[in-house]
Design a protein around this motif. Structure first.
Motif, short mmCIF file in Angstrom:
data_model
loop_
_atom_site.label_atom_id
_atom_site.label_comp_id
_atom_site.label_asym_id
_atom_site.label_seq_id
_atom_site.Cartn_x
_atom_site.Cartn_y
_atom_site.Cartn_z
N TYR A 92 20.69 -88.68 -12.18
CA TYR A 92 21.66 -88.75 -11.42
C TYR A 92 22.21 -87.66 -10.89
N ARG A 93 22.43 -86.16 -11.40
CA ARG A 93 22.93 -84.93 -11.80
C ARG A 93 21.96 -84.70 -10.43
N LEU A 94 20.86 -84.72 -9.58
CA LEU A 94 20.33 -84.45 -8.14
C LEU A 94 20.89 -85.23 -6.95
N PHE A 95 21.20 -87.15 -7.99
CA PHE A 95 21.51 -88.03 -6.81
C PHE A 95 23.29 -87.98 -6.56
N PHE A 140 20.88 -98.39 -7.48
CA PHE A 140 19.64 -97.86 -7.91
C PHE A 140 20.89 -97.11 -8.77
N VAL A 141 22.08 -96.99 -9.29
CA VAL A 141 22.66 -95.79 -10.11
C VAL A 141 22.16 -96.71 -11.68
N PRO A 142 22.10 -98.02 -11.56
CA PRO A 142 21.57 -98.10 -13.06
C PRO A 142 20.41 -97.75 -13.82
N GLU A 143 19.81 -97.93 -12.30
CA GLU A 143 18.00 -97.53 -12.18
C GLU A 143 18.22 -95.84 -12.77
N PRO A 164 22.08 -98.92 -18.48
CA PRO A 164 23.52 -100.09 -18.74
C PRO A 164 25.03 -98.91 -19.23
N HIS A 165 24.82 -98.91 -20.32
CA HIS A 165 25.94 -97.64 -20.98
C HIS A 165 26.16 -96.69 -20.25
N GLN A 166 26.25 -95.72 -19.24
CA GLN A 166 26.67 -94.71 -18.53
C GLN A 166 27.07 -95.90 -17.07
N ILE A 167 26.77 -96.42 -16.91
CA ILE A 167 26.96 -97.62 -15.41
C ILE A 167 28.65 -96.64 -14.70
N ARG A 168 29.54 -97.26 -15.79
CA ARG A 168 31.11 -97.17 -15.86
C ARG A 168 31.14 -95.91 -15.57
N ASN A 169 31.00 -95.05 -15.95
CA ASN A 169 31.02 -93.71 -16.09
C ASN A 169 30.30 -92.33 -14.64
N ALA A 170 28.80 -93.23 -14.18
CA ALA A 170 28.54 -93.30 -13.15
C ALA A 170 29.00 -93.07 -11.71
N LEU A 219 14.70 -96.26 -15.05
CA LEU A 219 14.53 -97.42 -15.16
C LEU A 219 14.55 -98.89 -14.41
N PRO A 220 13.05 -99.06 -13.43
CA PRO A 220 13.28 -99.61 -12.84
C PRO A 220 13.81 -101.64 -13.12
#
Length: 487
Positions: free
Chosen positions: A43-46, A158-161, A165-171, A226-227
């Protein structure tokens, strides 16, 4: 730009706890902090790639509008360009969700980001060579819109992958902050480039900026993703997605709310230009100031949302109501400085509403249906622009800037109240005035019956029930399972 059921948080999809890169399992979840998603390498790269790309996107938006205006001298032509860019979302947005559910999202993003970068390079080549015509801009805006049809649901799901799931809102919140920060820097850089060397160089920067997200996607560790389960290629998948949303009130009503507010409440380019020109009789600098204040508020709203660990329905509805009320208050502002001071709070509340709606809709969706659900979410939010923009523009031109802005605020507040009452009824709740402290009366929601439609009681209070799948989706799952079983 979501919450789950009733008055509480949305049910999260069950994660694969053996491959969770953020170690965010149900048994031992990591409490999100403001930047907790950035601990995850992929996610950091993204996020770094999106910082560069979003800045280029905002530069192209400003340069494109200025180019069309300089070629035609017509504000209508600028509006046509914007409509062509958003029209594909309205016409084909749901098909983009089907594609996102069916194929590998990382590969889809490599294709769409490449195509979007090529449109910027093509526009740069035409402009710098002196051969650009308004028809070229129209065509490339439509091509960019077509790429966005697939890019939006693929990027959102792609964010949840990447984060679990527990970081979706933060992301999702950090994505919004990223976009809003680019909204501050991109136009400023575009203004410098246009003034110094012309619009073509802004298009060139945008085209090259897509190298950053492409590099990020290629450098990701695929083993840490996490596909989700991919939907097989079958007939009726579009109708299946619509039936799925219709059968889940925790998805349907947030999307209805987002659709109304996105169509009628987020027409700030129309209202702010009208207020700047006709109410305050000021120039482009004042218009830029108002936009910057709103962008600063949006960044603050996104960062505040990133600190919250849950996406709650009542927060989403409350933010929508407050958003409409702040717009109404802005209409009644007695002076420019009061009006300008309200831009930041409107940005905070508007972004809080959008992030909460986005996160909860993702969390409440079955992973195999998430692309179609999010494509509908994006379609009603952004695809409503070609409808709401002309309507609100006509109201503003006919009855004046204050009436136009007031209409948007009233519609936003009214739909928030309607959705709150509907969800309260489905959850078995009704509003009641609490007078236990006469000095500080407040409205509470109390249960009206033993079998609420959206929630159930537990030791911890009110929790959402797991959504029930429509019969068609259950049958589809069973058929896929039978095919996969050995004879």
């Amino acid at each position: 730009m979501s919450t789950g059921h009733g008055a509480d948080s949305a049910p999260a999809p069950r994660p694969d706890t053996t491959h969770d890169p953020a170690n965010t399992t149900r048994e031992n979840p990591v409490k999100p902090s403001m930047f907790s998603s950035l601990r995850i390498r992929n996610y950091r790269l993204f996020a770094v790639g999106q910082v560069v790309s979003n800045t280029g996107t905002w530069m192209q938006r400003i340069a494109q509008d200025w180019l069309v205006l300089s070629l035609t001298g017509s504000a209508t032509a600028v509006g046509i360009t914007t409509a062509l860019q958003f029209l594909p979302l309205l016409l084909f947005g749901l098909y983009g969700g089907v594609i996102a559910d069916r194929y590998n999202k990382r590969r889809l993003l490599l294709i769409t980001q490449t195509l979007m970068g090529l449109t910027g390079l093509a526009l740069a080549a035409l402009t710098l060579s002196g051969h650009v015509q308004v028809a070229h801009v129209y065509a490339l805006a439509f091509v960019l819109g077509m790429a966005t049809v697939v890019d939006n649901p693929a990027r959102q799901t792609f964010v949840p992958e990447m984060v679990g799931p527990h970081q979706i809102r933060n992301a999702v919140s950090l994505n919004s902050a990223n976009f809003q920060m680019a909204r501050i820097t991109g136009p400023a850089l575009a203004g410098v480039l246009i003034s110094a060397v012309g619009s073509g160089w802004a298009f060139l920067f945008n085209g090259l900026s897509f190298l950053a997200p492409l590099a990020a996607l290629l450098l990701m560790r695929t083993a840490e993703l996490l596909p989700t389960e991919r939907a097989p290629r079958t007939k009726g998948q579009l109708r299946e997605g619509l039936r799925y949303v219709r059968g889940h009130p925790e998805l349907l009503w947030p999307i209805v709310l987002v659709g109304f507010i996105g169509t009628f409440g987020f027409n700030f380019p129309i209202w702010l230009t009208a207020f700047t020109d006709k109410v305050f009789t000021a120039g482009a600098g004042t218009y830029a100031l108002l936009n910057s204040l709103m962008a600063v508020g949006s960044v603050a709203g996104a960062l505040l949302a990133a600190r919250r660990g849950h996406a709650r329905m009542r927060l989403m509805v409350g933010a929508a109501l407050l958003f409409g009320l702040l717009e109404i208050v802005a209409v009644l502002s007695p002076s420019f400085w009061v009006f300008a001071a309200l831009m930041a709070p409107i940005g905070v509340v508007g972004l809080t509403f959008n992030v909460t709606a986005n996160a909860s809709v993702q969390l409440a969706s079955d992973p195999v249906m998430r692309g179609r659900v999010m494509s509908l979410f994006v379609m009603v939010f952004m695809g409503g622009t070609p409808i709401g923009g002309p309507v609100m523009g006509w109201v503003t031109d006919t009855y004046g800037p204050r009436i136009g802005f007031l209409a948007g605020g009233l519609i936003s507040a009214a739909i928030a109240v309607v959705v709150a009452l509907v969800l309260g009824r489905l959850a078995g709740l009704r509003p009641a005035l609490d007078l236990r402290r006469p000095a500080r009366p407040r409205i509470r929601f109390v249960a009206t019956g033993p079998e609420p439609a959206l929630t159930r009681r537990s030791e911890d209070g009110e929790e959402p029930r797991e959504p029930q799948e429509p019969q068609e989706l259950q049958e589809s799952r069973e058929s896929r399972k039978r095919v996969a079983e050995p004879a």
